[in-house]
Design a protein around this motif. Structure first.
Motif, PDB file in Angstrom:
ATOM      1  N   GLY A 222       3.878  15.206  40.932  1.00 54.51           N
ATOM      2  CA  GLY A 222       4.298  13.970  41.369  1.00 54.51           C
ATOM      3  C   GLY A 222       5.769  13.546  41.022  1.00 54.51           C
ATOM      4  O   GLY A 222       6.603  14.708  40.719  1.00 54.51           O
ATOM      5  N   ARG A 223       6.400  12.504  41.240  1.00 56.60           N
ATOM      6  CA  ARG A 223       7.829  12.082  41.189  1.00 56.60           C
ATOM      7  C   ARG A 223       7.942  12.171  39.719  1.00 56.60           C
ATOM      8  O   ARG A 223       7.152  11.926  38.785  1.00 56.60           O
ATOM      9  CB  ARG A 223       7.943  10.573  41.386  1.00 56.60           C
ATOM     10  N   ALA A 224       9.268  12.478  39.458  1.00 49.59           N
ATOM     11  CA  ALA A 224       9.748  13.018  38.038  1.00 49.59           C
ATOM     12  C   ALA A 224      11.215  12.711  37.916  1.00 49.59           C
ATOM     13  O   ALA A 224      11.936  12.579  38.802  1.00 49.59           O
ATOM     14  CB  ALA A 224       9.529  14.259  37.881  1.00 49.59           C
ATOM     15  N   ALA A 225      11.620  12.336  36.674  1.00 46.51           N
ATOM     16  CA  ALA A 225      12.741  12.235  36.350  1.00 46.51           C
ATOM     17  C   ALA A 225      13.643  13.431  36.316  1.00 46.51           C
ATOM     18  O   ALA A 225      13.004  14.577  36.138  1.00 46.51           O
ATOM     19  CB  ALA A 225      13.317  11.302  35.038  1.00 46.51           C
ATOM     20  N   PHE A 226      15.055  13.493  36.301  1.00 46.22           N
ATOM     21  CA  PHE A 226      15.785  14.864  36.497  1.00 46.22           C
ATOM     22  C   PHE A 226      15.537  15.944  35.441  1.00 46.22           C
ATOM     23  O   PHE A 226      15.015  17.164  35.731  1.00 46.22           O
ATOM     24  CB  PHE A 226      17.172  14.517  36.461  1.00 46.22           C
ATOM     25  N   TYR A 227      15.480  15.460  34.082  1.00 46.69           N
ATOM     26  CA  TYR A 227      15.037  16.657  32.951  1.00 46.69           C
ATOM     27  C   TYR A 227      13.594  16.714  32.965  1.00 46.69           C
ATOM     28  O   TYR A 227      13.272  17.651  32.195  1.00 46.69           O
ATOM     29  CB  TYR A 227      15.861  16.244  31.795  1.00 46.69           C
TER      30      TYR A 227
ATOM     31  N   LEU B 155      15.091   7.702  48.469  1.00 47.77           N
ATOM     32  CA  LEU B 155      14.843   8.417  49.799  1.00 47.77           C
ATOM     33  C   LEU B 155      14.545   7.161  50.817  1.00 47.77           C
ATOM     34  O   LEU B 155      13.465   6.396  50.770  1.00 47.77           O
ATOM     35  CB  LEU B 155      13.594   9.034  49.891  1.00 47.77           C
ATOM     36  N   ILE B 156      15.385   6.987  51.891  1.00 48.84           N
ATOM     37  CA  ILE B 156      15.381   5.672  52.778  1.00 48.84           C
ATOM     38  C   ILE B 156      14.980   5.989  54.098  1.00 48.84           C
ATOM     39  O   ILE B 156      15.966   6.741  54.742  1.00 48.84           O
ATOM     40  CB  ILE B 156      16.674   5.052  52.387  1.00 48.84           C
TER      41      ILE B 156
ATOM     42  N   VAL C 255      17.281   9.100  54.838  1.00 52.44           N
ATOM     43  CA  VAL C 255      18.381   9.864  54.057  1.00 52.44           C
ATOM     44  C   VAL C 255      18.076   9.753  52.592  1.00 52.44           C
ATOM     45  O   VAL C 255      17.332   8.854  51.977  1.00 52.44           O
ATOM     46  CB  VAL C 255      19.582   8.712  54.351  1.00 52.44           C
ATOM     47  N   LYS C 256      18.519  10.887  51.972  1.00 49.85           N
ATOM     48  CA  LYS C 256      18.543  10.936  50.384  1.00 49.85           C
ATOM     49  C   LYS C 256      19.884  10.704  49.917  1.00 49.85           C
ATOM     50  O   LYS C 256      21.051  11.073  50.334  1.00 49.85           O
ATOM     51  CB  LYS C 256      18.360  12.462  50.148  1.00 49.85           C
ATOM     52  N   ALA C 257      19.806   9.472  49.349  1.00 50.30           N
ATOM     53  CA  ALA C 257      21.146   8.545  48.643  1.00 50.30           C
ATOM     54  C   ALA C 257      21.764   9.264  47.434  1.00 50.30           C
ATOM     55  O   ALA C 257      21.595   8.693  46.439  1.00 50.30           O
ATOM     56  CB  ALA C 257      20.648   7.122  48.405  1.00 50.30           C
ATOM     57  N   GLU C 258      22.195  10.349  47.783  1.00 56.23           N
ATOM     58  CA  GLU C 258      22.919  10.967  46.803  1.00 56.23           C
ATOM     59  C   GLU C 258      24.158  10.300  46.254  1.00 56.23           C
ATOM     60  O   GLU C 258      24.780  10.617  45.170  1.00 56.23           O
ATOM     61  CB  GLU C 258      23.247  12.511  47.081  1.00 56.23           C
TER      62      GLU C 258
ATOM     63  N   GLU D 272      12.320  16.783  44.539  1.00 54.88           N
ATOM     64  CA  GLU D 272      12.201  15.316  44.441  1.00 54.88           C
ATOM     65  C   GLU D 272      11.722  14.900  45.968  1.00 54.88           C
ATOM     66  O   GLU D 272      10.788  14.116  46.225  1.00 54.88           O
ATOM     67  CB  GLU D 272      13.371  14.718  44.377  1.00 54.88           C
ATOM     68  N   LEU D 273      12.191  15.826  46.916  1.00 56.44           N
ATOM     69  CA  LEU D 273      11.712  15.317  48.441  1.00 56.44           C
ATOM     70  C   LEU D 273      10.336  15.962  48.353  1.00 56.44           C
ATOM     71  O   LEU D 273       9.590  15.160  49.226  1.00 56.44           O
ATOM     72  CB  LEU D 273      12.541  16.214  49.369  1.00 56.44           C
TER      73      LEU D 273
END
Ligand SMILES: [Zn+2]
Length: 408
Positions: free
Chosen positions: A51-56, A78-79, A92-95, A215-216
């Protein structure tokens, strides 16, 4: 891991040459010890979170060890662009929402963490833009000195980030290429300094971009296509490498189609792709056009472009060049319809999608790589007319004129 090891806890990472396939244990070097080719940092048996996760949370799949320097990078929104594309499926992935305002923070986090774990005494980079801002920030956070080398006469506005982050800015009396070579020489002659100039010089930096793909996948499941602004192209390489891990683990059924996007005024990879070439030549014409942060003519390292071209072909992707007019029009529409802005190099991803839309599977994701204030689009801003009014103009009249402009 609680104890620092001789390789900083990077025991599951190998550096593998993309040209001759030689591999070695992780170190601070930038190239293959046999043939001089660029390196990929590969993690043995990568473990991804559910599932969704933080960077580290992705650390068990990244070339990082005991040290994890962070400024809250990754996990960017992700918008959906539902007003621009009413049929849905375009995001869009809001980098630009990373700490220093660009996707480079993912690479800098991993590369600076690995550098400190491996005992680096300092970092150096040749850059005037997003990469210098990011590397100087993470170096400060890691307590490492940072040298930013650039050409004399670089506009002061380009140096604000690095100087504010305490980097030592070295202005070389020459061109950017001279600054590039100086960074290279510093790291070559001082093996405990690491060269984090963008391009493929840091395998740790390149590998970090896989987190964008992970992440996507966590949000969308299958990903149809990804529009990726590219200079030399390490972000594209990392995203495709990330997709390969997902495919190998059965988390996706098919590879997303990667689309490498360049500006028409400096498009060595898109040109080679169009010509059906196997290798990329450096861009010998003048470098022109709005998307400054991807205008990379690859002079002296055209093989970096070839690495990216192979990645694109290997994944049945595309490379495409977009014009300033296409970027300008995409920028104005994205802001007007969706309230989303980004630097011209990022907007190029939308311009490219508009060109290739019919060929690309959904969901389609546009990587908006950097903040609009990173590279103020003066040419676009010049077109954004204000309405001149006198101080005593009736408010009804002001609103009427505003609505005229809005409904344009
Ligand atoms: Zn090699």
């Amino acid at each position: 891991m609680t104890q620092a090891t001789s390789n900083g806890g990077l025991s599951r990472t190998q550096l593998r040459c993309v040209v001759c396939d030689a591999s070695r244990a992780p170190d601070l070097g930038a190239a293959c010890h046999i043939c001089g080719g660029t390196l990929a940092a590969q993690v043995e048996a990568p473990v991804l979170p559910e599932g969704r996760a933080a960077f580290y949370d992705y650390a068990e799949a990244l070339p990082v060890g005991d040290v994890r320097i962070t400024l809250g990078e990754g996990g960017t929104p992700l918008i959906p662009l539902d007003r621009m594309f009413p049929d849905g499926g375009v995001y869009v992935k809001a980098e630009w929402m990373n700490a220093s305002g660009s996707f480079k923070d993912r690479g800098a986090a991993v590369a600076v963490s690995a550098a400190r774990a491996l005992g680096a005494k300092g970092v150096v980079c040749a850059s005037t833009g997003n990469n210098a801002a990011s590397v100087s920030a993470y170096a400060a956070r890691a307590g490492l000195p940072c040298i930013v080398a650039l050409a004399k006469g670089t506009p002061p506005g380009k140096l604000v980030h690095s100087k504010a982050n305490g980097a030592i800015v070295v202005e070389v009396d020459g061109t950017f290429s001279d600054a590039f070579r100086m960074a290279e020489t510093i790291a070559a002659e001082h093996s405990d300094w690491v060269n984090l100039t963008s391009t493929y010089l840091s395998p740790y930096m390149t590998a970090a971009h896989a987190t964008i793909m992970w992440e996507l996948q966590a949000e969308l499941g299958e990903v149809g296509s990804v529009m990726i602004p590219i200079g030399a192209g390490p972000m594209l390489d990392g995203i495709v490498a990330g997709a390969e891990v997902l495919l190998a683990q059965g988390r996706i059924a098919r590879m997303p189609v990667p689309v490498g996007v360049q500006g028409a005024g400096c498009a060595p990879i898109a040109r080679a792709f169009d010509e059906g070439a196997d290798t990329v030549d450096e861009w010998s014409d003048a470098v022109t056009g709005m998307p400054g942060s991807i205008n990379d003519p690859l002079r002296g390292y055209a093989s970096d472009g070839t690495r990216t071209l192979k990645r694109i072909r290997g994944a049945d992707g595309h490379a495409v060049a977009v014009t300033d007019d296409e970027i300008r029009s995409a920028m104005l529409d994205l802001g007007r319809l969706e309230g989303i802005t980004a630097e011209p190099a990022a907007i190029a991803a939308l311009a490219a999608y508009r060109k290739l839309e019919d060929k690309l599977p959904k969901p389609a994701v546009l990587i908006l790589s950097g903040h609009i204030l990173k590279d103020v689009p003066a040419q676009a801003a010049g077109e954004l007319e204000s309405i001149a009014v006198s101080p005593d103009l009736a408010t009804d009249e002001i609103i009427a004129r505003a609505l005229d402009a809005f409904n344009g």
